[in-house]
Write an enzyme that holds these catalytic residues in place. Structure first.
Site, PDB file in Angstrom:
ATOM      1  N   CYS A  28     -40.417  17.931  -4.886  1.00 15.14           N
ATOM      2  CA  CYS A  28     -40.752  16.560  -4.524  1.00 15.14           C
ATOM      3  C   CYS A  28     -39.513  15.836  -4.000  1.00 15.14           C
ATOM      4  O   CYS A  28     -38.390  16.214  -4.289  1.00 15.14           O
ATOM      5  CB  CYS A  28     -41.335  15.722  -5.653  1.00 15.14           C
ATOM      6  SG  CYS A  28     -42.828  16.421  -6.364  1.00 15.14           S
ATOM      7  N   ASN A  34     -39.322  12.621  -9.439  1.00 13.43           N
ATOM      8  CA  ASN A  34     -39.058  14.010  -9.078  1.00 13.43           C
ATOM      9  C   ASN A  34     -38.524  14.693 -10.324  1.00 13.43           C
ATOM     10  O   ASN A  34     -37.522  14.261 -10.880  1.00 13.43           O
ATOM     11  CB  ASN A  34     -38.030  14.081  -7.942  1.00 13.43           C
ATOM     12  CG  ASN A  34     -37.611  15.515  -7.605  1.00 13.43           C
ATOM     13  OD1 ASN A  34     -36.530  15.738  -7.092  1.00 13.43           O
ATOM     14  ND2 ASN A  34     -38.442  16.490  -7.884  1.00 13.43           N
ATOM     15  N   GLY A  35     -39.200  15.740 -10.759  1.00 17.26           N
ATOM     16  CA  GLY A  35     -38.748  16.447 -11.939  1.00 17.26           C
ATOM     17  C   GLY A  35     -39.922  16.910 -12.763  1.00 17.26           C
ATOM     18  O   GLY A  35     -41.044  17.010 -12.259  1.00 17.26           O
ATOM     19  N   CYS A  77     -29.190  21.458 -10.535  1.00 10.67           N
ATOM     20  CA  CYS A  77     -29.991  22.675 -10.384  1.00 10.67           C
ATOM     21  C   CYS A  77     -29.416  23.586  -9.303  1.00 10.67           C
ATOM     22  O   CYS A  77     -29.288  23.194  -8.140  1.00 10.67           O
ATOM     23  CB  CYS A  77     -31.409  22.263 -10.013  1.00 10.67           C
ATOM     24  SG  CYS A  77     -32.445  23.628  -9.519  1.00 10.67           S
ATOM     25  N   TYR A 102     -32.258  27.475  -2.386  1.00 11.65           N
ATOM     26  CA  TYR A 102     -33.476  27.433  -1.590  1.00 11.65           C
ATOM     27  C   TYR A 102     -33.917  26.027  -1.188  1.00 11.65           C
ATOM     28  O   TYR A 102     -34.328  25.808  -0.054  1.00 11.65           O
ATOM     29  CB  TYR A 102     -34.629  28.082  -2.383  1.00 11.65           C
ATOM     30  CG  TYR A 102     -35.975  27.826  -1.756  1.00 11.65           C
ATOM     31  CD1 TYR A 102     -36.357  28.516  -0.602  1.00 11.65           C
ATOM     32  CD2 TYR A 102     -36.843  26.864  -2.266  1.00 11.65           C
ATOM     33  CE1 TYR A 102     -37.576  28.264   0.003  1.00 11.65           C
ATOM     34  CE2 TYR A 102     -38.061  26.606  -1.657  1.00 11.65           C
ATOM     35  CZ  TYR A 102     -38.427  27.307  -0.526  1.00 11.65           C
ATOM     36  OH  TYR A 102     -39.614  27.057   0.075  1.00 11.65           O
ATOM     37  N   GLY A 131     -41.753  18.659  -0.094  1.00 10.10           N
ATOM     38  CA  GLY A 131     -43.131  18.520  -0.552  1.00 10.10           C
ATOM     39  C   GLY A 131     -44.043  18.163   0.591  1.00 10.10           C
ATOM     40  O   GLY A 131     -43.742  17.225   1.338  1.00 10.10           O
ATOM     41  N   CYS A 133     -38.685  28.202 -14.396  1.00  9.23           N
ATOM     42  CA  CYS A 133     -37.968  26.926 -14.497  1.00  9.23           C
ATOM     43  C   CYS A 133     -38.908  25.919 -15.120  1.00  9.23           C
ATOM     44  O   CYS A 133     -40.081  25.905 -14.816  1.00  9.23           O
ATOM     45  CB  CYS A 133     -37.568  26.450 -13.098  1.00  9.23           C
ATOM     46  SG  CYS A 133     -36.848  24.798 -13.098  1.00  9.23           S
TER      47      CYS A 133
HETATM   48  P1  5GP Z   1     -41.752  36.006  -3.007  1.00  7.75           P
HETATM   49  O1  5GP Z   1     -42.260  36.434  -1.712  1.00  7.75           O
HETATM   50  O2  5GP Z   1     -40.795  36.946  -3.647  1.00  7.75           O
HETATM   51  O3  5GP Z   1     -42.848  35.631  -3.950  1.00  7.75           O
HETATM   52  O4  5GP Z   1     -40.971  34.663  -2.757  1.00  7.75           O
HETATM   53  C1  5GP Z   1     -39.727  34.687  -2.120  1.00  7.75           C
HETATM   54  C2  5GP Z   1     -39.734  33.759  -0.971  1.00  7.75           C
HETATM   55  O5  5GP Z   1     -40.217  32.509  -1.362  1.00  7.75           O
HETATM   56  C3  5GP Z   1     -38.359  33.554  -0.391  1.00  7.75           C
HETATM   57  O6  5GP Z   1     -38.441  33.741   1.000  1.00  7.75           O
HETATM   58  C4  5GP Z   1     -38.021  32.115  -0.710  1.00  7.75           C
HETATM   59  O7  5GP Z   1     -37.422  31.486   0.417  1.00  7.75           O
HETATM   60  C5  5GP Z   1     -39.311  31.490  -1.032  1.00  7.75           C
HETATM   61  N1  5GP Z   1     -39.245  30.587  -2.197  1.00  7.75           N
HETATM   62  C6  5GP Z   1     -38.473  30.649  -3.270  1.00  7.75           C
HETATM   63  N2  5GP Z   1     -38.728  29.637  -4.115  1.00  7.75           N
HETATM   64  C7  5GP Z   1     -39.690  28.914  -3.553  1.00  7.75           C
HETATM   65  C8  5GP Z   1     -40.367  27.715  -3.923  1.00  7.75           C
HETATM   66  O8  5GP Z   1     -40.134  27.124  -4.959  1.00  7.75           O
HETATM   67  N3  5GP Z   1     -41.293  27.275  -3.035  1.00  7.75           N
HETATM   68  C9  5GP Z   1     -41.563  27.928  -1.877  1.00  7.75           C
HETATM   69  N4  5GP Z   1     -42.478  27.410  -1.048  1.00  7.75           N
HETATM   70  N5  5GP Z   1     -40.950  29.032  -1.513  1.00  7.75           N
HETATM   71  C10 5GP Z   1     -40.031  29.535  -2.328  1.00  7.75           C
HETATM   72 MG    MG Z   2     -38.009  31.968   2.373  1.00 10.24          MG
END
Ligand code: 5GP
Ligand code: MG
Length: 455
Positions: A2, A102-103, A237, A243, A28, A383
């Site tokens: 968020c 946010n949190g 964090c 990411y 988000g 998390c």
């Molecule tokens: P996986 O395909 O292993 O389930 O997820 C890894 C991918 O998801 C990575 O490309 C990463 O950039 C992305 N990713 C990691 N954490 C998150 C998140 O919290 N939200 C979203 N939308 N993507 C995530």
């Molecule tokens: Mg990705």
């Protein structure tokens, strides 16, 4: 996840909030909302969808006044209804308030059950509604002291913006888990936002980060007033750098892009690969892949094209759609890849869905070897502080070794950054929240507590 924003003492506050939300769309995409104050009452507009689709000249011109707060909501397993979008508005004894959060509050169930036992009714599934109830039920006689009262009852991760008709309050939990920065607008007004990339767009000057445990009060005709309410125990964090945040943002004093470059270089030291070419999983893996290529002294190419008109892969809740979406989103440049030994760098591995598809895609494109490299440690724990990681059962690294995962995703090899390597890339001047990697639930909650990121 968020994004939150607060604008105070500025002309066209809602328009500034709109641009800030636009810059923070990556945090988000499920819903967005703005609440403004014209001094007499709060005006609110929120809808499901993306910022640019929700707001227009007409809706923004109705959100009049010199203060505005806003929120972009991240899609989670919770309900995707407009009632669960923010800011959350309520009327109570002292008037009207809007809250953007946010949190994730780790004691939300206890607080809610306690309130329900005392007769409270709830309209949403959001922990943010607890905050409003606690403020409304407090017996203190100013909003400021009611907020302080409320803060003694909530635990976990929260960056908060609270608006009344006349004032705005900005709070960051004592761990500073989710980011929040203060800036100043050209007309002298103030802005707070989850990420500094919002300041760039609206022409605001970065002033400083909101401190962990700090509340800043904005009031007409006065300078912002800061109070240290809780003992700070700074733990920003780590996942914001890995990411979540935009590469141009500076989070708690560190540029996100440069931090990602460092993780990539470190990864090259820890798990090198004998390859012809380094590729990235776009977009979030790009900076780390560049760092990895630099570290190896091997060329880096943008060998995978991303279709930007598809939302992020986590948005769709079912596995079938997630599988399909990776292909919708990413496509290889075959002639770059054919006959080559490839290292492919992603920012993180969660369920293993993306990597499996990518490896197959590269093999189909003619790669002779595919070495998967992850610029983060193995995610073994969910998390509880606002990143929407799935349950431990769904976290592939909680259940398989890197070798097992490598054979499952079909890669020639698989390597992760170590926890130590991540710490070194982030720098030693601060302790970061690494809960997904080390399972240290320092701010409460535990591996089994249900649901996360309900706001
Ligand atoms: P996986 O395909 O292993 O389930 O997820 C890894 C991918 O998801 C990575 O490309 C990463 O950039 C992305 N990713 C990691 N954490 C998150 C998140 O919290 N939200 C979203 N939308 N993507 C995530
Ligand atoms: Mg990705």
């Amino acid at each position: 996840m968020c994004a939150i924003v607060g604008v105070y003492g500025s002309q066209n506050a809602s328009k500034t909030a709109y641009y800030a939300l636009f810059a923070m769309q990556h945090r988000g995409q499920e819903s967005s909302g703005i609440s403004s104050s014209n001094g007499e009452k709060l005006l609110i507009y929120k809808k499901l969808g993306m910022v640019a689709d929700i707001f227009g000249e007409a809706s923004l011109s109705k959100l009049e006044g010199s203060s505005a707060i806003g929120h972009n909501r991240y899609s989670t397993a919770g309900s995707e209804s407009v009632s669960d979008s923010q800011p959350l508005f309520a009327k109570y004894k002292l008037g009207e308030i809007s809250v953007a959060h946010n949190g994730n509050l780790v004691n939300k169930h206890e607080v809610r059950n306690n309130l329900i036992d005392r007769g409270a009714i709830f309209q949403t599934d959001m922990d943010t509604e607890n905050i409003i109830h606690l403020i409304a039920k407090s017996t203190e006689n100013t909003l400021s002291s009611r907020i302080k009262d409320m803060l003694t009852k909530i635990e976990g991760a929260y960056s908060l913006v609270i608006q009344s008709r006349a004032k705005m309050f900005v709070i960051r939990d004592r761990f500073g888990i989710r980011p929040l920065s203060l800036g100043q607008l050209k007309d002298g007004g103030w802005i707070v936002a989850s990420e500094t990339c919002a300041f760039e767009l609206v022409g605001a000057k970065f002033v400083r980060d909101v401190e962990p445990g700090e509340m800043i009060t904005f009031e007409e005709g006065k300078e912002p007033y800061s109070e240290q309410l809780m003992e700070p125990d700074y733990h920003p964090c780590a996942f914001e750098y890995i990411y979540f945040s935009r590469p141009d943002s500076i989070i708690d004093g560190k540029n996100v892009y440069e931090t990602r470059l460092r993780t990539g270089r470190k990864l090259a030291k820890e798990v090198p690969a004998d390859v012809d070419l380094v590729l990235a999983v776009p977009d979030s893996g790009v900076a780390a892949a560049k760092g990895y290529a630099d570290g190896l002294g091997v060329p880096f190419e943008m060998g995978i094209v991303r279709n930007h008109y598809v939302g992020r892969t986590f948005i769709e809740p079912t596995q079938e759609i997630r599988d399909l979406k990776v292909k919708l989103k990413l496509s290889p440049i075959k002639h770059l890849i054919q006959g080559k030994k490839i290292a492919i760098v992603d920012d993180s591995l969660v369920r293993g869905t993306t990597s499996k598809q990518i490896v197959r895609m590269l093999v189909d494109a003619g790669a002779t070897e595919v070495h998967m490299r992850i610029a983060a440690p193995e995610i073994k724990y969910p998390c509880r502080y606002g990143i929407d990681t799935p349950t431990q059962a769904e976290l592939i690294s909680a259940n398989m070794t890197p070798e097992e995962i490598s054979s499952k995703i079909g890669s020639t090899s698989l390597g992760f950054l170590s926890v130590e390597g991540l710490k070194e890339s982030l720098g030693s001047e601060r302790t970061y929240s690494m809960v997904s990697f080390d399972g240290d639930y320092f701010a409460g909650g535990n591996v089994d507590s249900s649901g996360c990121g309900s706001n």
